[in-house]
Enzyme design. Sequence first.
Site, mmCIF file in Angstrom:
data_model
loop_
_atom_site.group_PDB
_atom_site.id
_atom_site.type_symbol
_atom_site.label_atom_id
_atom_site.label_comp_id
_atom_site.label_asym_id
_atom_site.label_seq_id
_atom_site.Cartn_x
_atom_site.Cartn_y
_atom_site.Cartn_z
ATOM 1 N NE ARG A 1 -3.911 -2.334 1.725
ATOM 2 C CZ ARG A 1 -3.643 -3.472 2.346
ATOM 3 N NH1 ARG A 1 -2.707 -3.533 3.255
ATOM 4 N NH2 ARG A 1 -4.331 -4.560 2.055
ATOM 5 N N GLY B 1 -4.284 -12.394 10.608
ATOM 6 C CA GLY B 1 -5.479 -12.829 11.332
ATOM 7 C C GLY B 1 -6.124 -14.091 10.783
ATOM 8 C CG ASP C 1 -12.527 -11.685 8.251
ATOM 9 O OD1 ASP C 1 -11.636 -11.274 9.011
ATOM 10 O OD2 ASP C 1 -12.411 -11.702 7.013
#
Lengths: 186, 569
Positions: B144, B205, B314
């Site tokens: 990013r 995660g 999530d």
Amino acid sequence: MRTVRAVLVLSLSLAAWGIPRGQAGIPALYTLAQARSGHRAYEHKCAACHGKQEQGLVGPALRGPIFASPKANYKVRDIFLFLSVNMPAYAPGSLTPKQYVDIMSFLLRQNGFPPGKTALTDAMASTSAVPLLYHGRLQSPTRHARAGGGCGQRPSASRSGVHPPPPHCKRLVAVLPGASVHSSAD
Amino acid sequence: MTTIHALPQRVRRTVGAGLLVALAYAGTALAGAYPPVTDARLAAAATDNGWLMFRRDYAGNSFAPFKQINTHNVMNLHLVWSYRSHLKQGYESTPIVNGQYLFITTPKDHLIALNAVTGKVLWKYVWPMPGVGFKTVCCDVVNRGVALYGNDVYMATLDNYVLALNATTGKVVWKRQLKPADVGYAMTLAPMILKGMVIVGESGGEYGARDFIQALNAKTGALLWRRWTTAAPGHLGGNTWPKGMYEHGGGSAWITGTYDPSTDTLFWGVGNPAPWLAKLRPGLNLFTDSLLALHPRSGKIKWYYQYTPHDTWDYDGVNTPVITTLRYRGTTYRAIVHADRNGWFYAINRLNGKLIYARPFTRATSVAGFKNGVPYTNNALRPAMNKQVFTCPSFLGGKNWWPISVDPLTHLAYVPTIHTCMTMKGAPTFYHPGLPYLGESFQVVHDPADRHWGALQAINIDTGRQVWNHESNLPWDAGAMSTAGGVVFSGSARGHLYAFDARTGRVLWRSAQLSSGVIAPPSTFMVNGKQYVAILAGWGGGTPIWGGKMVPVLKNIPRGGHLYVFALR
């Protein structure tokens, strides 16, 4: 197809020995027919993300020494349980149990596990503690036209680096008299 | 239109062992002197002529004070230059600009420095990752973008390195690995520079990593502090996990935070708990899905606010916490506004972490409402081993990471949105380093009440209510930017850069179709009195992988990266 014949010869001779093991003591966990059917399913359902040569794209490589490494320490069941529940990513669990088992067979083959006489089943794949290690590239009768090659080819580059030729390549070529050797397109 | 294909006259290995491709002259010969990026300039980044950090300034507004391009003339934008990159994965980086230097990153951590005005490549650095399998990268091998400080440029990598490179030569100054590759951790975010530190956060995660936010010395790479995002026994929140489960509890920190100088607070969002199936880890599972307010010198927690308690869907809480001031029901608040994955738009008092208001900005059924400022969930919509649920939004969120922009003139937040729901069911799982750790199977489907997959909408930050809405057949997966010229910019999946009237949402201008769809945020900058707008096209990211029923409509979007820079004719 010469390659097909060569591998048939290999599996027939293994069958004659009566041992469900391939060269170098690698377990034979699936049949050639399963790997072939799995190859077709892989191309439709997995290749878009994992690459046509399983080399990785947006998803990780599913073939080679980095995928099936001693460090990763995968058992066959680890990979099977994951892919049959969570893949393909856009529709997890959407394939039939047979398709998942066939795809697992194909991935075993692409990581150098030899085909055998006994078919892989859902129950076997879900419980198999066989270490999923890369054993080099077999002749690939499931890939006709673009033939994913075997021994003798140059090292291939992929998303996860360079695949060196497998250690036992010489031996493999030796047990497959007359086999054609292709170079890979990846 | 000048497409830059021409690269290198010289190729050599750097100290850092990466592949550096540089033109025969140093960057300074092609883009002038490099203006050092000081703490003072970073503090005043909102008004700098460049675009010095991820969301332009520490507050995270992505609002530029430039008016040269405005509602009256934006239709006269034309392409000044473009640059093509051959990689076929997703491009999520914001073009970062200092003086005449523009920096982008590509998939798999290539860093390219270009002349912001001419598009000439100054240098290109390819971070080598031999032996890396990218096994624990869930949502495309993206990056990013960079951070700037002094004469250096910083990048975080998929194999968990933080790199500092010289901004004019591309030579590696230092590198530091925070975790090995392929065992759960990866980094995709743009680093943050604050008070001489470079601050990053880990992803993981989906793989049972125990994630963290890490501060390093920007000059040397020395480790300064680490804030674990799942609480260990004996620490604040340590009693919100079953025994030992915090060790593989996720809590990724994969989007750059914000900083409030008035209270000296660093804000950072935390992602979902692992495994996904909540039944396996009873408790609130702090600090997953939470906003953390931290002491920037130590990483110690001042306060936290959990957006989704005991998450099973999530719903990462990582989307940018934007620092602003708003007036709600007659009271003025120094606030954080945040559009969460769970479909709610939050306004939080940034002095004490108390909720000001929360309103759904898309269909949101999992988080059902709020009591005394604390969210509660609809427990009937929690999946179990033999129970499939249907709930909204999907795990991709009411929006995913694509950052909002907050315009201080209109008091509107511009929010990229997707209209999705999902089916979700419990499934077997086990923790194995390097393998996903989910315990659920799922599929993204349409919101039955909305026939569009996406939208860019404007929300009044004083009320939390929608003011305008631009619906789109395809998901809206790109970040937003607003300007004092009254124009909001964002890119579409079909591959157009849009200019909206900030107040009304009217489309003022749309670029010709770019060579791919857009998932990156735009930026804008001034050089020699001229305003430019930059956007990176390059479809990919999480949506085409995990997008379920959306995936077929996205299949034909061409792949490949392309940076476009526009200015007025």
